[in-house]
Scaffold this motif. Structure first.
Motif, PDB file in Angstrom:
ATOM      1  N   GLY A  63      -1.725  -9.331 -10.919  1.00 45.20           N
ATOM      2  CA  GLY A  63      -2.826  -8.712 -11.606  1.00 45.20           C
ATOM      3  C   GLY A  63      -3.682  -7.974 -10.765  1.00 45.20           C
ATOM      4  N   LEU A  64      -3.116  -8.051  -9.545  1.00 45.07           N
ATOM      5  CA  LEU A  64      -3.840  -6.979  -8.559  1.00 45.07           C
ATOM      6  C   LEU A  64      -2.883  -5.764  -8.227  1.00 45.07           C
ATOM      7  CD1 LEU A  64      -5.003  -8.727  -5.203  1.00 45.07           C
ATOM      8  CD2 LEU A  64      -6.561  -7.618  -6.901  1.00 45.07           C
ATOM      9  N   LEU A  65      -3.523  -4.399  -8.317  1.00 43.82           N
ATOM     10  CA  LEU A  65      -2.820  -3.357  -8.043  1.00 43.82           C
ATOM     11  C   LEU A  65      -2.266  -3.118  -6.837  1.00 43.82           C
ATOM     12  CD1 LEU A  65      -5.167  -0.697  -9.982  1.00 43.82           C
ATOM     13  CD2 LEU A  65      -2.976  -1.497 -10.897  1.00 43.82           C
ATOM     14  N   PHE A  66      -1.243  -2.565  -6.240  1.00 46.67           N
ATOM     15  CA  PHE A  66      -0.431  -2.552  -5.101  1.00 46.67           C
ATOM     16  C   PHE A  66      -1.499  -2.064  -4.353  1.00 46.67           C
ATOM     17  CE2 PHE A  66       4.401  -2.997  -5.864  1.00 46.67           C
ATOM     18  CZ  PHE A  66       4.101  -3.952  -6.597  1.00 46.67           C
ATOM     19  N   GLU A  67      -2.375  -1.086  -4.459  1.00 45.57           N
ATOM     20  CA  GLU A  67      -3.087  -0.430  -3.878  1.00 45.57           C
ATOM     21  C   GLU A  67      -4.496  -1.299  -3.303  1.00 45.57           C
ATOM     22  OE1 GLU A  67      -5.924   2.153  -6.855  1.00 45.57           O
ATOM     23  OE2 GLU A  67      -3.627   2.366  -6.847  1.00 45.57           O
ATOM     24  N   GLU A  68      -4.552  -2.433  -4.237  1.00 47.66           N
ATOM     25  CA  GLU A  68      -5.671  -3.394  -3.745  1.00 47.66           C
ATOM     26  C   GLU A  68      -5.051  -4.430  -2.562  1.00 47.66           C
ATOM     27  OE1 GLU A  68      -8.449  -3.826  -7.582  1.00 47.66           O
ATOM     28  OE2 GLU A  68      -6.356  -4.275  -8.123  1.00 47.66           O
ATOM     29  N   ILE A  69      -3.744  -4.578  -2.735  1.00 48.16           N
ATOM     30  CA  ILE A  69      -3.268  -5.882  -2.109  1.00 48.16           C
ATOM     31  C   ILE A  69      -3.684  -5.580  -0.322  1.00 48.16           C
ATOM     32  CG2 ILE A  69      -1.155  -6.683  -0.907  1.00 48.16           C
ATOM     33  CD1 ILE A  69      -1.647  -7.088  -4.065  1.00 48.16           C
ATOM     34  N   THR A  70      -4.191  -6.806   0.302  1.00 50.12           N
ATOM     35  CA  THR A  70      -4.473  -6.967   1.563  1.00 50.12           C
ATOM     36  C   THR A  70      -3.588  -8.075   2.271  1.00 50.12           C
ATOM     37  OG1 THR A  70      -6.474  -8.607   1.192  1.00 50.12           O
ATOM     38  CG2 THR A  70      -6.975  -6.273   1.323  1.00 50.12           C
ATOM     39  N   ALA A  71      -3.639  -8.289   3.358  1.00 51.47           N
ATOM     40  CA  ALA A  71      -3.021  -9.341   4.118  1.00 51.47           C
ATOM     41  C   ALA A  71      -3.520 -10.776   3.668  1.00 51.47           C
ATOM     42  CB  ALA A  71      -3.314  -9.162   5.652  1.00 51.47           C
ATOM     43  N   SER A  72      -4.731 -10.875   3.341  1.00 47.06           N
ATOM     44  CA  SER A  72      -5.209 -12.198   3.157  1.00 47.06           C
ATOM     45  C   SER A  72      -5.111 -12.336   1.472  1.00 47.06           C
ATOM     46  CB  SER A  72      -6.629 -12.558   3.445  1.00 47.06           C
ATOM     47  OG  SER A  72      -7.503 -11.497   2.725  1.00 47.06           O
ATOM     48  N   ARG A 102       0.901  -1.324  -0.006  1.00 42.97           N
ATOM     49  CA  ARG A 102      -0.098  -0.187   0.057  1.00 42.97           C
ATOM     50  C   ARG A 102       0.888   1.291  -0.070  1.00 42.97           C
ATOM     51  NH1 ARG A 102      -5.376  -0.432   1.248  1.00 42.97           N
ATOM     52  NH2 ARG A 102      -6.172  -2.854   0.811  1.00 42.97           N
ATOM     53  N   LEU A 103       1.825   1.167   0.644  1.00 43.61           N
ATOM     54  CA  LEU A 103       2.766   2.563   0.739  1.00 43.61           C
ATOM     55  C   LEU A 103       3.451   2.598  -0.409  1.00 43.61           C
ATOM     56  CD1 LEU A 103       3.888   1.774   4.444  1.00 43.61           C
ATOM     57  CD2 LEU A 103       2.818   3.848   3.763  1.00 43.61           C
ATOM     58  N   ILE A 104       4.016   1.560  -0.822  1.00 43.42           N
ATOM     59  CA  ILE A 104       4.751   1.594  -2.504  1.00 43.42           C
ATOM     60  C   ILE A 104       3.611   2.256  -3.455  1.00 43.42           C
ATOM     61  CG2 ILE A 104       5.506   0.459  -4.224  1.00 43.42           C
ATOM     62  CD1 ILE A 104       7.519   0.486  -2.291  1.00 43.42           C
ATOM     63  N   GLN A 139       1.085   4.369  -2.506  1.00 44.06           N
ATOM     64  CA  GLN A 139       1.095   5.679  -2.024  1.00 44.06           C
ATOM     65  C   GLN A 139       1.875   6.702  -2.479  1.00 44.06           C
ATOM     66  OE1 GLN A 139       0.364   6.981   2.628  1.00 44.06           O
ATOM     67  NE2 GLN A 139      -1.565   6.324   1.508  1.00 44.06           N
ATOM     68  N   PHE A 140       3.319   6.344  -2.220  1.00 46.32           N
ATOM     69  CA  PHE A 140       4.326   7.055  -2.633  1.00 46.32           C
ATOM     70  C   PHE A 140       4.929   7.013  -4.058  1.00 46.32           C
ATOM     71  CE2 PHE A 140       5.161   6.401   2.094  1.00 46.32           C
ATOM     72  CZ  PHE A 140       5.039   7.904   2.155  1.00 46.32           C
ATOM     73  N   ASP A 141       3.860   6.548  -4.950  1.00 49.97           N
ATOM     74  CA  ASP A 141       3.847   6.531  -6.573  1.00 49.97           C
ATOM     75  C   ASP A 141       5.163   5.815  -6.926  1.00 49.97           C
ATOM     76  OD1 ASP A 141       2.996   7.178  -9.005  1.00 49.97           O
ATOM     77  OD2 ASP A 141       4.032   8.777  -9.129  1.00 49.97           O
ATOM     78  N   MET A 142       5.350   4.456  -6.447  1.00 47.12           N
ATOM     79  CA  MET A 142       6.419   3.778  -6.761  1.00 47.12           C
ATOM     80  C   MET A 142       6.051   2.491  -7.233  1.00 47.12           C
ATOM     81  SD  MET A 142       8.480   4.624  -3.134  1.00 47.12           S
ATOM     82  CE  MET A 142       9.948   3.422  -3.471  1.00 47.12           C
ATOM     83  N   THR A 143       4.845   2.438  -7.874  1.00 49.50           N
ATOM     84  CA  THR A 143       4.659   1.161  -8.659  1.00 49.50           C
ATOM     85  C   THR A 143       4.952   1.399 -10.110  1.00 49.50           C
ATOM     86  OG1 THR A 143       2.307   1.938  -9.083  1.00 49.50           O
ATOM     87  CG2 THR A 143       2.902   0.962  -6.857  1.00 49.50           C
ATOM     88  N   ASP A 144       4.747  -0.055 -10.857  1.00 50.33           N
ATOM     89  CA  ASP A 144       4.692  -0.155 -12.284  1.00 50.33           C
ATOM     90  C   ASP A 144       3.229  -0.818 -12.615  1.00 50.33           C
ATOM     91  OD1 ASP A 144       5.055  -0.492 -15.030  1.00 50.33           O
ATOM     92  OD2 ASP A 144       6.931  -1.808 -14.842  1.00 50.33           O
ATOM     93  N   LEU A 145       2.214  -0.293 -12.265  1.00 48.72           N
ATOM     94  CA  LEU A 145       0.961  -0.965 -12.467  1.00 48.72           C
ATOM     95  C   LEU A 145       0.813  -2.149 -11.534  1.00 48.72           C
ATOM     96  CD1 LEU A 145       0.284  -0.050 -16.050  1.00 48.72           C
ATOM     97  CD2 LEU A 145      -0.568   1.065 -13.875  1.00 48.72           C
TER      98      LEU A 145
END
Length: 245
Positions: free
Chosen positions: A51-60, A19-21, A23-29
Motif C-alpha cells: 500500500g505504500l508508494l515506493f517513494e514513501e518507503i523508509t528503513a523502518s 526510492r531509486l526505483i 526516482q527512475f520511474d520504474m514503479t507500478d504504483l
C-alpha cells in the motif's frame, strides 16, 4: 550481502533501492516488490508494506516476513503474501540470491511481449547477451500455484536476470547494489531496443565474435555496480535523507 552489515544497514540499502526505483520511474504504483534476505538462521526477508508508494518507503517501514510472506514483526500495514510468491521461490532455491527485484515497467513489459527478448543492438544490451532467462506466462502469480514456483526456479537456473514473458523483468544479486545495477541496465537495454525498433530502419547486430568478447569484458568487471551504488546513495543522502528513518 556481507556478514558485516547490520540489519539497520540492510534496511537502509533496501529502502534506498525502493526510492531509486521510484526516482527512475520504474514503479507500478504500489505493486511489485524488492526483497532482501536477512542474515541468521531460518528464512527471514525484508519486503515493502503493501500500500505504500515506493517513494514513501523508509528503513523502518520495511517488514520482516518468513518464506510464506507472513509478517514476523508487528506492523500496522498489510502484507501481500501472494506478491511474495516469486521472490520466496528464488530466495529458497538460490542461496546467492540475497536480493530479488521485480518490475512492471512499460519498456520491460514491451520486451516481455516480444518473442526474442533483449537483442544485442547496443553495448549496454550486450551485457545481457545469453544471460537472460525466460519464464512463460501462467497467469497472475499466486500462492495456490506452487508448481509454477518450481518452473520459475528451473527457468532462472544460475542466471541473474529473467524475463517473465507477458509480465515484466526480474533480477537477483548477492547485494542490493548488484541486483539494482542489473535491473537498471536491463531496463536501459529494453528502452534502447524499443527506440531502435521504432525507427523502422534495418537493425545491426555485431558478429558473434564481438558479442562474446564484449560480454566477457562485462563479466570480468570486478565492480558489478558497487561504485554506482555508492554514488546513488550519496545522491539520496542529499535529496531524500529520510529514507534512512
Amino acid at each position: 550481502m556481507t556478514t558485516l552489515q547490520t540489519e539497520q544497514e540492510l534496511r537502509e540499502d533496501l529502502a534506498a533501492a525502493y526510492r531509486l526505483i521510484a526516482q527512475f520511474d520504474m514503479t507500478d504504483l504500489v505493486y511489485t516488490h524488492l526483497s532482501l534476505r536477512l542474515p541468521g538462521g531460518g528464512h527471514r526477508y525484508l519486503v515493502n508494506p503493501y500500500g505504500l508508494l515506493f517513494e514513501e518507503i523508509t528503513a523502518s517501514s520495511l517488514v520482516v516476513v518468513d518464506a510464506d510472506g507472513i509478517p514476523q514483526q508487528e506492523t500496522s500495514w498489510a502484507i501481500n503474501p501472494a506478491g511474495f510468491v516469486i521472490h520466496s521461490a528464488i530466495h529458497a532455491n538460490r542461496p546467492d540470491a540475497e536480493c530479488v527485484m521485480h518490475t512492471h515497467t512499460i519498456p520491460g513489459m514491451v520486451i516481455a511481449a516480444q518473442e526474442k527478448g533483449i537483442l544485442p543492438l547496443n553495448q549496454i544490451n550486450i551485457e545481457f547477451y545469453g544471460a537472460v532467462a525466460f519464464h512463460a506466462y501462467e497467469g497472475i502469480a499466486a500462492d495456490d500455484n506452487l508448481s509454477e514456483r518450481e518452473r520459475l526456479v528451473r527457468d532462472l537456473g544460475t542466471r541473474n536476470a529473467i524475463i517473465l514473458q507477458n509480465h515484466g523483468l526480474l533480477t537477483v544479486g548477492s547485494t542490493v547494489a548488484q541486483a539494482f545495477y542489473r535491473m537498471y541496465y536491463m531496463e536501459q537495454a529494453c528502452k534502447i531496443q524499443i527506440a531502435a525498433q521504432s525507427t523502422g530502419m534495418p537493425l545491426h547486430v555485431p558478429s558473434e565474435e564481438k558479442l562474446l568478447r564484449t560480454k566477457k569484458q562485462f563479466d570480468t568487471d570486478p565492480d558489478q555496480g558497487q561504485m554506482i551504488w555508492k554514488a546513488l546513495r550519496r545522491k539520496l543522502d542529499r535529496e531524500q535523507p529520510d529514507y534512512k528513518n
